[in-house]
Design an enzyme around this catalytic site. Structure first.
Site, PDB file in Angstrom:
ATOM      1  N   GLU A 111     118.679  72.559 -23.236  1.00  0.00           N
ATOM      2  CA  GLU A 111     118.789  71.771 -24.459  1.00  0.00           C
ATOM      3  C   GLU A 111     117.418  71.212 -24.841  1.00  0.00           C
ATOM      4  OE1 GLU A 111     121.953  68.592 -26.229  1.00  0.00           O
ATOM      5  OE2 GLU A 111     121.143  68.136 -24.249  1.00  0.00           O
ATOM      6  N   GLY A 164     124.740  61.681 -17.263  1.00  0.00           N
ATOM      7  CA  GLY A 164     126.181  61.695 -17.067  1.00  0.00           C
ATOM      8  C   GLY A 164     126.561  61.849 -15.608  1.00  0.00           C
ATOM      9  N   GLU A 195     130.489  62.690 -22.638  1.00  0.00           N
ATOM     10  CA  GLU A 195     130.151  63.671 -23.671  1.00  0.00           C
ATOM     11  C   GLU A 195     128.657  63.911 -23.522  1.00  0.00           C
ATOM     12  OE1 GLU A 195     128.402  65.308 -26.422  1.00  0.00           O
ATOM     13  OE2 GLU A 195     128.929  63.631 -27.747  1.00  0.00           O
ATOM     14  N   LYS A 207     126.304  49.206 -24.355  1.00  0.00           N
ATOM     15  CA  LYS A 207     124.861  49.295 -24.130  1.00  0.00           C
ATOM     16  C   LYS A 207     124.292  50.375 -25.041  1.00  0.00           C
ATOM     17  CE  LYS A 207     121.916  51.534 -21.678  1.00  0.00           C
ATOM     18  NZ  LYS A 207     120.696  51.480 -22.551  1.00  0.00           N
ATOM     19  N   CYS A 264     123.686  66.699 -30.239  1.00  0.00           N
ATOM     20  CA  CYS A 264     124.178  67.316 -28.999  1.00  0.00           C
ATOM     21  C   CYS A 264     124.863  68.641 -29.271  1.00  0.00           C
ATOM     22  CB  CYS A 264     125.105  66.357 -28.262  1.00  0.00           C
ATOM     23  SG  CYS A 264     126.517  65.800 -29.232  1.00  0.00           S
ATOM     24  N   GLY A 318     125.408  61.209 -23.913  1.00  0.00           N
ATOM     25  CA  GLY A 318     123.997  61.353 -23.597  1.00  0.00           C
ATOM     26  C   GLY A 318     123.761  62.641 -22.827  1.00  0.00           C
ATOM     27  N   SER A 319     122.708  62.671 -22.053  1.00  0.00           N
ATOM     28  CA  SER A 319     122.326  63.889 -21.352  1.00  0.00           C
ATOM     29  C   SER A 319     123.246  64.166 -20.167  1.00  0.00           C
ATOM     30  CB  SER A 319     120.885  63.787 -20.858  1.00  0.00           C
ATOM     31  OG  SER A 319     120.784  62.872 -19.780  1.00  0.00           O
ATOM     32  N   THR A 320     123.316  65.436 -19.802  1.00  0.00           N
ATOM     33  CA  THR A 320     124.097  65.826 -18.630  1.00  0.00           C
ATOM     34  C   THR A 320     123.538  65.184 -17.367  1.00  0.00           C
ATOM     35  OG1 THR A 320     124.774  67.915 -19.648  1.00  0.00           O
ATOM     36  CG2 THR A 320     124.802  67.813 -17.236  1.00  0.00           C
TER      37      THR A 320
END
Length: 496
Positions: free
Chosen positions: A399, A247, A265, A189, A300, A242-244
């Site tokens: 971030e 995740g 990651e 995706k 990132c 992607g973003s925390t």
């Protein structure tokens, strides 16, 4: 080399794949739903893309499962997989112009960055994993003479890969190459902001001879297609970049469904430490600028926190300010542009909110801080540097994912390490020192997955990439990546 007018002409003529690739065929969303793919550098509608949901995700997972169980890929000879992945690498390079253009139009990056870095990088990753296939050996355990125990690596089955928009083709390659090399079937995706290179890659995979159903691509929104993959009971493993925040959602989806393996990651707030014993401050300043302004800061592992020893702080910031002038944004299709557009209006607004927040918190704006316009689009942000940033401020801790740098001074080595490690993230770090003992000592103390010494953001297919803390776990790249996409089986033969 293609010039601006050549790229503009190609952009006007480019045709986009606007449907999913499932089981080797283009598939529209059964609901008829689509989402608009917009060029952030112009605001132009590129295409209305199929918004896949649960139905399409289920269809793709079933296609992947069928191809895996048939053995057409999972049980074919390793060298057969190798040759087809090598062929895919060749096709990526053969379609270099188109793939570079697709990523530039989708997310606003300079087309020459995509052409020079991203596309050959993706091809190189496929080639590296293809070449590794017939060089991996299983093991025989040291048992007693009356037994033989083998330890073998086996493909997991169906792998879901969810990748971000900042490096659309590269991040897809990082997940797909080892997963496919190991013999898995995959459902990919892409981010809704950048679906086109992933869809084109799926068609190139078919051209390379990878069987139908082995690689499926489902464009769609995260809250629908991404969630459906996370909750699917027949997905064996999910790899995410992607973003925390997102995740954490995937960890929850695994717990709610079949306890599928989840490899993350996630975000970063990487520190770049510059000590006074660094002899080449000009090089350090050039690399520091690259570390935050490359790819519009949408990286990132971007070196977004610059920690400078106080005795050289002012001189270094002056050098850095001069280097920032080389990173002014421009038309992404202009080969002379080193920076392009922010990916969309939402992300642009987020970046500008950080800039305004830093000013409100009392940080000193050294340069930049402005939203710029080109070709009727406002999705451009000047390279921005702040000094006087408090260690507990939002700019120093969160971030940004944009071209905004926070500069903090330090006095001692211990203080530098403490500042660098004072983060919820642990993805990467850099340090500059010509004292070999200090370089070793500080590198050991930094809590980061990659520490780059006298450079920034060092990266190669043969070295693992990933982090700890809320930057995630598991590693992309290198042979260690196979750990995510395989499982160990012990087979014990009792001998008579």
């Amino acid at each position: 080399m293609l010039q601006l007018n050549d790229w503009q002409r190609r952009a006007s003529e480019q045709r986009f794949i606007d449907q999913a690739i499932i089981g080797g065929h283009r598939v529209a969303a059964t609901s008829g739903a689509t989402f608009a793919s917009i060029d952030p550098a112009t605001g132009r509608l590129l295409a209305n893309v199929a918004a896949c949901g649960e139905a399409e995700v289920d269809l793709a997972v079933r296609a992947a499962r069928a191809s895996f169980e048939s053995g057409v890929w999972s049980r074919c000879a390793p060298r057969e997989r190798q040759q087809k992945l090598l062929r895919l690498a060749e096709l990526i390079l053969a379609n270099r112009d188109e793939l570079a253009l697709l990523d530039s139009l989708n997310m606003g990056k300079p087309v020459m960055d995509a052409w020079n870095i991203d596309v050959p990088g993706a091809a190189g990753v496929f080639r590296w994993y293809a070449e590794s296939i017939d060089k991996l050996y299983d093991q025989v355990a040291p048992t007693a003479p009356d037994a033989l125990a083998t330890i073998t690596r086996e493909a997991l089955g169906v792998v879901a890969a969810v990748v971000p928009w900042n490096f659309p083709l590269d991040m897809a390659a990082w997940k797909l190459a080892p997963a496919l090399a190991a013999g898995n079937s995959v459902v990919l995706k892409p981010a809704e902001q950048s679906p086109f290179s992933a869809l084109r890659l799926a068609e190139l995979a078919l051209e390379a001879g990878i069987p139908e159903g082995v690689l499926n691509v489902v464009p769609g929104l995260g809250e629908s297609a991404g969630k459906a993959l996370g909750l699917h009971m027949d997905v064996d493993c999910l790899a995410f970049t992607g973003s925390t925040e997102v995740g954490k959602y995937f960890m929850g989806y695994s717990a709610q469904s079949n306890l599928k393996q989840v490899w993350l990651e996630c975000g970063g707030k990487s520190a770049n430490l510059v000590f006074a014993d660094c002899q080449d401050l000009d090089l350090a300043a050039s690399k520091a600028a690259f570390g935050i302004f490359f790819n519009q800061g949408e990286v990132c592992s971007a070196n977004s926190r610059l920690l400078v020893q106080r005795s050289i702080h002012d001189e270094f910031v002056e050098r850095l300010q001069a280097k920032a002038r080389d990173w002014q944004p421009g038309d992404p299709l202009d080969p002379a542009s080193r920076a392009g557009a922010i990916v969309d209006t939402r992300q642009t607004a987020r970046v500008m909110d950080f800039i305004r927040g830093a000013q409100a918190e009392g940080a000193s704006l050294v340069c930049g801080g402005k939203q710029l316009s080109f070709n009727g689009s406002d999705n451009f942000v000047a390279p921005t540097i702040f000094t006087g940033v408090a260690a507990d401020s939002r700019l120093a801790r969160d971030e940004v994912f944009g071209p905004v740098l926070a500069v903090l001074p330090f006095d001692s080595e211990d203080e530098a390490v403490a500042l660098a490690n004072d983060s919820i993230y642990g993805l990467a770090a850099s340090l500059w020192s010509d004292d070999l003992n200090r370089a070793h000592r500080v590198a050991r103390r930094l809590r980061a997955g990659t520490v780059s010494v006298n450079t920034v953001d060092a990266l190669d297919p043969c070295t693992p990439f990933g982090g700890g803390k809320q930057s995630g776990f598991g590693r992309d790249l290198s042979l260690h990546s196979f750990d995510k996409y395989t499982q160990l089986k012990t087979t014990w033969f009792q001998l008579r």
